[in-house]
Design a protein around this motif. Sequence first.
Motif, PDB file in Angstrom:
ATOM      1  N   GLY A  62       2.222  -3.723  -0.900  1.00 12.45           N
ATOM      2  CA  GLY A  62       2.423  -2.289  -0.964  1.00 12.45           C
ATOM      3  C   GLY A  62       1.980  -1.732  -2.309  1.00 12.45           C
ATOM      4  O   GLY A  62       1.238  -2.375  -3.057  1.00 12.45           O
ATOM      5  N   TYR A  63       2.444  -0.520  -2.609  1.00 15.19           N
ATOM      6  CA  TYR A  63       2.056   0.169  -3.845  1.00 15.19           C
ATOM      7  C   TYR A  63       3.100  -0.060  -4.935  1.00 15.19           C
ATOM      8  O   TYR A  63       4.261  -0.307  -4.656  1.00 15.19           O
ATOM      9  CB  TYR A  63       1.916   1.668  -3.579  1.00 15.19           C
ATOM     10  CG  TYR A  63       0.824   2.007  -2.584  1.00 15.19           C
ATOM     11  CD1 TYR A  63      -0.473   2.290  -3.010  1.00 15.19           C
ATOM     12  CD2 TYR A  63       1.089   2.041  -1.215  1.00 15.19           C
ATOM     13  CE1 TYR A  63      -1.471   2.607  -2.106  1.00 15.19           C
ATOM     14  CE2 TYR A  63       0.092   2.352  -0.293  1.00 15.19           C
ATOM     15  CZ  TYR A  63      -1.182   2.631  -0.751  1.00 15.19           C
ATOM     16  OH  TYR A  63      -2.179   2.933   0.147  1.00 15.19           O
ATOM     17  N   GLY A  64       2.656   0.030  -6.175  1.00 14.49           N
ATOM     18  CA  GLY A  64       3.609  -0.070  -7.274  1.00 14.49           C
ATOM     19  C   GLY A  64       3.237  -1.118  -8.291  1.00 14.49           C
ATOM     20  O   GLY A  64       2.287  -1.900  -8.127  1.00 14.49           O
ATOM     21  N   VAL A  65       4.021  -1.168  -9.361  1.00 16.56           N
ATOM     22  CA  VAL A  65       3.738  -2.041 -10.500  1.00 16.56           C
ATOM     23  C   VAL A  65       3.830  -3.515 -10.124  1.00 16.56           C
ATOM     24  O   VAL A  65       3.002  -4.329 -10.552  1.00 16.56           O
ATOM     25  CB  VAL A  65       4.696  -1.734 -11.668  1.00 16.56           C
ATOM     26  CG1 VAL A  65       4.504  -2.743 -12.798  1.00 16.56           C
ATOM     27  CG2 VAL A  65       4.481  -0.320 -12.185  1.00 16.56           C
ATOM     28  N   LYS A  66       4.811  -3.898  -9.332  1.00 16.89           N
ATOM     29  CA  LYS A  66       5.003  -5.318  -9.029  1.00 16.89           C
ATOM     30  C   LYS A  66       3.820  -5.888  -8.242  1.00 16.89           C
ATOM     31  O   LYS A  66       3.353  -6.999  -8.511  1.00 16.89           O
ATOM     32  CB  LYS A  66       6.315  -5.521  -8.282  1.00 16.89           C
ATOM     33  CG  LYS A  66       7.530  -5.200  -9.138  1.00 16.89           C
ATOM     34  CD  LYS A  66       8.814  -5.243  -8.345  1.00 16.89           C
ATOM     35  CE  LYS A  66       9.983  -4.762  -9.174  1.00 16.89           C
ATOM     36  NZ  LYS A  66      11.239  -4.682  -8.389  1.00 16.89           N
ATOM     37  N   GLY A  67       3.334  -5.127  -7.268  1.00 16.69           N
ATOM     38  CA  GLY A  67       2.157  -5.562  -6.530  1.00 16.69           C
ATOM     39  C   GLY A  67       0.934  -5.631  -7.436  1.00 16.69           C
ATOM     40  O   GLY A  67       0.106  -6.544  -7.324  1.00 16.69           O
TER      41      GLY A  67
END
Length: 233
Positions: A62-67
């Motif tokens: 998905g979207y975001g910093v961790k990805g």
Amino acid sequence: MEIDYSKIKVIGFDADDTLWINETYFREAEEKFSALLEGYETKNKIDQELFKMEIKNLELYGYGVKGFMLSMVESALELSNNQVSQQTIEDILNLGKEMLRQPVELLEDVRKVLRKLSGNYRLIVLTKGDLLDQERKLEKSGLSEFFHHVEVLSDKKEENYQHLLDHLEIDVKEFLMIGNSLKSDVLPLIDIGAQAVHVPFHTTWEHEQVKINEGEYKYLKINKLSDILEYLK
């Protein structure tokens, strides 16, 4: 452009790069990532391969910093033919952690606009990304008091918006979305019969860029968020 907002009762706001700065931190991290791997490839090649990896992994992470962090690690292994050092992997992980610890910097006049509109409209946040990170940013922003509902979506396509509006019992003709991405915050809303306002941010992720023919979609484009107060009272 003359657009009738007289029926609008609910206003949705994107969060990242509409309410607060976000994309800037990704670009800064990409620069640091390229510097870490400069011994293996050119900067242009590193940037290209990281973007390809992010897109390939969207369905999983998905979207975001961790990805984004995981995609950087995977790209480093691939670009170095699995020769990248343990220290470099640790440095990459720290880049992601540094992004997650960034302060929330509100864009110009955000609080003023929300305070003004919240008196006459029901306001909600519709964003995508990592749930924990978005909740953290909203809490740090100090803007929670203005919103009736906050929704972190896995994606922002027509079906995602329609499902949420149905769930919240919002008439699509009474809904207006405000955001910085044509692809995610404007075009899907128009396609389902809602209205949308585009507030461009100076930096846009390549995946969010889209070209449309002039006049193909009817929406308002403003230079800064406070300009919406000329159209909504």
